[in-house]
Structure formats: structure tokens, C-alpha cells
Design a protein around this motif. Structure first.
Motif, PDB file in Angstrom:
ATOM      1  N   SER A   1      53.151  56.775  58.354  1.00  0.00           N
ATOM      2  CA  SER A   1      53.016  58.015  58.073  1.00  0.00           C
ATOM      3  C   SER A   1      52.997  58.417  56.384  1.00  0.00           C
TER       4      SER A   1
ATOM      5  N   THR B   1      62.659  55.402  60.954  1.00  0.00           N
ATOM      6  CA  THR B   1      61.302  55.981  60.795  1.00  0.00           C
ATOM      7  C   THR B   1      61.051  56.755  62.099  1.00  0.00           C
TER       8      THR B   1
ATOM      9  N   THR C   1      58.232  56.901  63.311  1.00  0.00           N
ATOM     10  CA  THR C   1      57.118  56.557  63.737  1.00  0.00           C
ATOM     11  C   THR C   1      57.460  55.465  64.895  1.00  0.00           C
TER      12      THR C   1
ATOM     13  N   GLY D   1      59.379  53.166  57.277  1.00  0.00           N
ATOM     14  CA  GLY D   1      59.933  54.071  56.417  1.00  0.00           C
ATOM     15  C   GLY D   1      59.584  53.984  54.877  1.00  0.00           C
TER      16      GLY D   1
HETATM   17  N1  3NM Z   1      56.597  48.834  63.628  1.00  0.00           N
HETATM   18  P1  3NM Z   1      56.009  54.182  59.068  1.00  0.00           P
HETATM   19  S1  3NM Z   1      58.214  49.884  62.038  1.00  0.00           S
HETATM   20  C1  3NM Z   1      54.988  50.483  63.999  1.00  0.00           C
HETATM   21  O1  3NM Z   1      59.784  47.321  62.350  1.00  0.00           O
HETATM   22  C2  3NM Z   1      56.141  50.139  63.295  1.00  0.00           C
HETATM   23  O2  3NM Z   1      58.305  46.486  63.674  1.00  0.00           O
HETATM   24  C3  3NM Z   1      57.972  48.428  62.902  1.00  0.00           C
HETATM   25  O3  3NM Z   1      55.582  53.397  60.339  1.00  0.00           O
HETATM   26  C4  3NM Z   1      58.895  47.287  62.920  1.00  0.00           C
HETATM   27  O4  3NM Z   1      55.570  53.820  57.928  1.00  0.00           O
HETATM   28  C5  3NM Z   1      57.027  50.776  62.471  1.00  0.00           C
HETATM   29  O5  3NM Z   1      55.630  55.620  59.304  1.00  0.00           O
HETATM   30  C6  3NM Z   1      56.671  52.167  61.698  1.00  0.00           C
HETATM   31  O6  3NM Z   1      57.671  54.226  59.102  1.00  0.00           O
HETATM   32  C7  3NM Z   1      56.023  52.102  60.504  1.00  0.00           C
END
Ligand code: 3NM
Length: 308
Positions: free
Chosen positions: A283, A229, A231, A262
């Protein structure tokens, strides 16, 4: 409830009640029931008090029914409120009970107060059960100020509020909990800082980390990133196999599982099919032009797959 009770029994003559007392000849005063007064902790005392209250109200209503059915009815109503009161107290005192209602967990990853607050409002309106404030690289005074407003909005919308990384800010702002990464405070230490029971989540990326986390007093374990991801760039995806293994490992431990990373409407069903308690989404919930609608769509997908 105390005022309602006082009001209901206003019609009774207090002097009659007191003069009817016969403590000296009360056979009950001599009865000693083994272990009845043993309370291991305050939770035991609470349970005992919550059981005694409806019993006492029942005794009053049964006695009142013999001469004043209206009064008996009022006392019965108070007895029913006592059951709800017990449930509310236990729910408040138990982070696990609070978190058990969560299926859609939204992460708001922004340090801009205006963005955080409008996104919180919109995601709450769209059906997020729990929202995490993930504001990195922001000074403590500004983080604390935005956290307080964030917590307020969540509370007004009946949504759980979680602060990322910072147990101190979570406690100071009155949030429902804190999310701790692998390099944040130990869970036991964070728990010691808080006077009231708080939700504590821990990130895990491997079974080894999950096993360690489950030995700590956590409320939920985050499992991810399920898919790579933007993010959290540069972190290798753990895939669905880890989610499946983690769900199995956690079974029966009273710890919730939150798949993360993701996830969007096309794949969020997969993690619920594997039995996770909740999914955390950043996201896919907050990245588009209509976060409320995005949350609604995610929630619909979740409800179609979540095992009860
Ligand atoms: N922590 P999205 S993955 C903040 O695996 C975060 O610990 C993660 O965002 C972990 O929904 C993640 O945009 C990102 O992928 C999540």
C-alpha cells in the motif's frame, strides 16, 4: 565475441598456423594432472571454461604482441569482455546473486490488468528493484496473459519479476521467480518444475516456519507482517523482535531476508537497521496517487539505513 575474435585474427594466415602445429611432439599431450578433468556438475564445467577462455586469449595476445601490437590490443579487449561474460552467466544462473541487488520490493495486489501494468511501469520508474504480481481470484488464462505483459515490462526496466503463489504461471510467463506462501507448493517441488534456476521466496511468520524454510532451497524468506496491515487483514503482527531474531538465524546461510507488512517511509528504516536485505511494500508504494514518487521516497529512506 567469437565473431570479434575471428575478425581480429583475419590478418593471420591460417595455413601458416596449421602447418606450425606439432601435435606429435607436443610435450603437453602426455601431461596428466590429477583431478584436472573431474567435474562434479555443469557449474564446475562452466567455471573451468570461463577460466580457460581468458587464459587462451592472454596467450594469443602475448604471442601477437611480438609482431602485431594492434592485433594484441584487440585480443586484450576481447579478454576483458570474457570476464564480464563470466559474471553475466554466473549472475543469470544464480538466483541469490540476482536477488542480492534487491532492497525495494514492491507488491502489486490487483487483478485488473490495466492497473497492474501501469503500476508496474510507475514503480519501476520510481526505483523498485523487484516487483511481485499478486493477483488473486482471477482465471488462469487472464492471469497468464497479464503475467506475460508484467514480466515484459519488468525485463525492459531491469527489475526482477515475481509471481505470487503460482509456480506454474511464473515459469510459463518467464518470470524471475515465484513467491510461495505457507500453504503453497513445497519449494523443492517448485524448483523441480523449472528448467532454469528461479528465485523462490517463502512467507514465514514464526521462527519455526523460518527454520523449516531455511532447510528448503529458498532464495529469500519473507518475515511478517511486521505491523498489522489492511492488505492482509486479520493476521497478527510479528513485530520487530521476530525480524531481529530471523536476521540472526539466517546469517551465513546465503538466504536473503525480506521484511513485509505495514511498512512505509516512517518505519521502513527500522527493519534495515536490524539488517534485513530488503523490504516488501504494497500500500505505501501503490496506494497513493503517485506510485513512482512513493517508491522514490521509500528508496531514499532505505538507502539511508541499509547496511552494505
Ligand atoms: N504478506 P502492505 S504481509 C502480502 O506477512 C503480505 O506474509 C504478508 O502489504 C506476510 O505493505 C502482506 O500494504 C501485506 O502492508 C503487505
Amino acid at each position: 565475441m567469437r565473431h570479434e575474435l575471428c575478425h581480429a585474427i583475419d590478418t593471420l594466415c591460417t595455413a601458416d598456423l596449421i602447418t606450425a602445429r606439432n601435435t606429435l611432439e607436443d610435450v603437453g599431450t602426455e601431461i596428466v594432472i590429477k583431478n584436472s578433468a573431474t567435474r562434479k556438475n555443469l557449474a564446475d564445467s562452466l567455471t573451468a571454461a570461463c577460466k580457460r577462455l581468458p587464459e587462451a586469449l592472454r596467450a594469443i595476445s602475448e604471442a601477437a604482441a611480438a609482431f602485431d601490437s594492434e592485433l594484441a590490443g584487440k585480443i586484450e579487449k576481447i579478454r576483458y569482455s570474457a570476464y564480464t561474460l563470466e559474471k553475466d552467466i554466473v549472475t543469470f544462473a544464480s538466483p541469490a546473486a540476482k536477488f542480492s541487488k534487491v532492497s525495494l520490493y514492491v507488491i502489486i495486489s490487483s487483478s485488473l490488468p490495466a492497473d497492474v501494468l501501469t503500476l508496474t511501469q510507475k514503480c519501476a520508474a520510481g526505483g523498485a528493484d523487484c516487483i511481485q504480481l499478486r493477483a488473486k481470484g482471477i482465471d488462469d488464462d487472464r492471469l497468464y496473459a497479464v503475467a506475460r505483459e508484467f514480466v515484459d515490462i519488468c525485463a525492459h526496466n531491469n527489475v526482477l519479476s515475481i509471481i505470487n503463489d503460482r509456480a506454474d504461471i511464473a515459469i510459463a510467463s518467464g518470470a524471475d521467480g515465484v513467491h510461495l506462501g505457507q500453504n503453497d507448493l513445497p519449494v523443492v517441488t517448485a524448483r523441480k518444475l523449472s528448467l532454469s534456476p528461479m528465485i523462490i521466496g517463502r512467507s514465514t511468520h514464526t521462527l519455526e516456519q523460518l527454520k523449516t524454510a531455511c532447510d528448503e532451497p529458498i532464495t529469500y524468506a519473507a518475515l511478517g507482517p511486521v505491523y498489522s496491515t489492511g492488505t492482509k487483514p486479520g493476521v497478527e503482527a510479528v513485530g520487530l523482535d521476530y525480524v531481529a531474531d530471523a536476521v540472526k538465524y539466517v546469517e551465513g546461510k546465503g538466504i536473503a531476508t525480506v521484511a513485509i507488512g505495514g511498512l512505509d517511509t516512517r518505519n521502513i528504516g527500522e527493519v534495515f537497521d536490524l539488517g534485513v536485505s530488503a523490504a516488501a511494500v504494497c500500500s505505501a508504494a501503490t496506494g497513493g496517487c503517485d506510485p513512482a514518487e512513493a517508491c522514490r521516497a521509500l528508496k531514499t529512506e532505505i538507502l539511508a539505513h541499509k547496511k552494505s
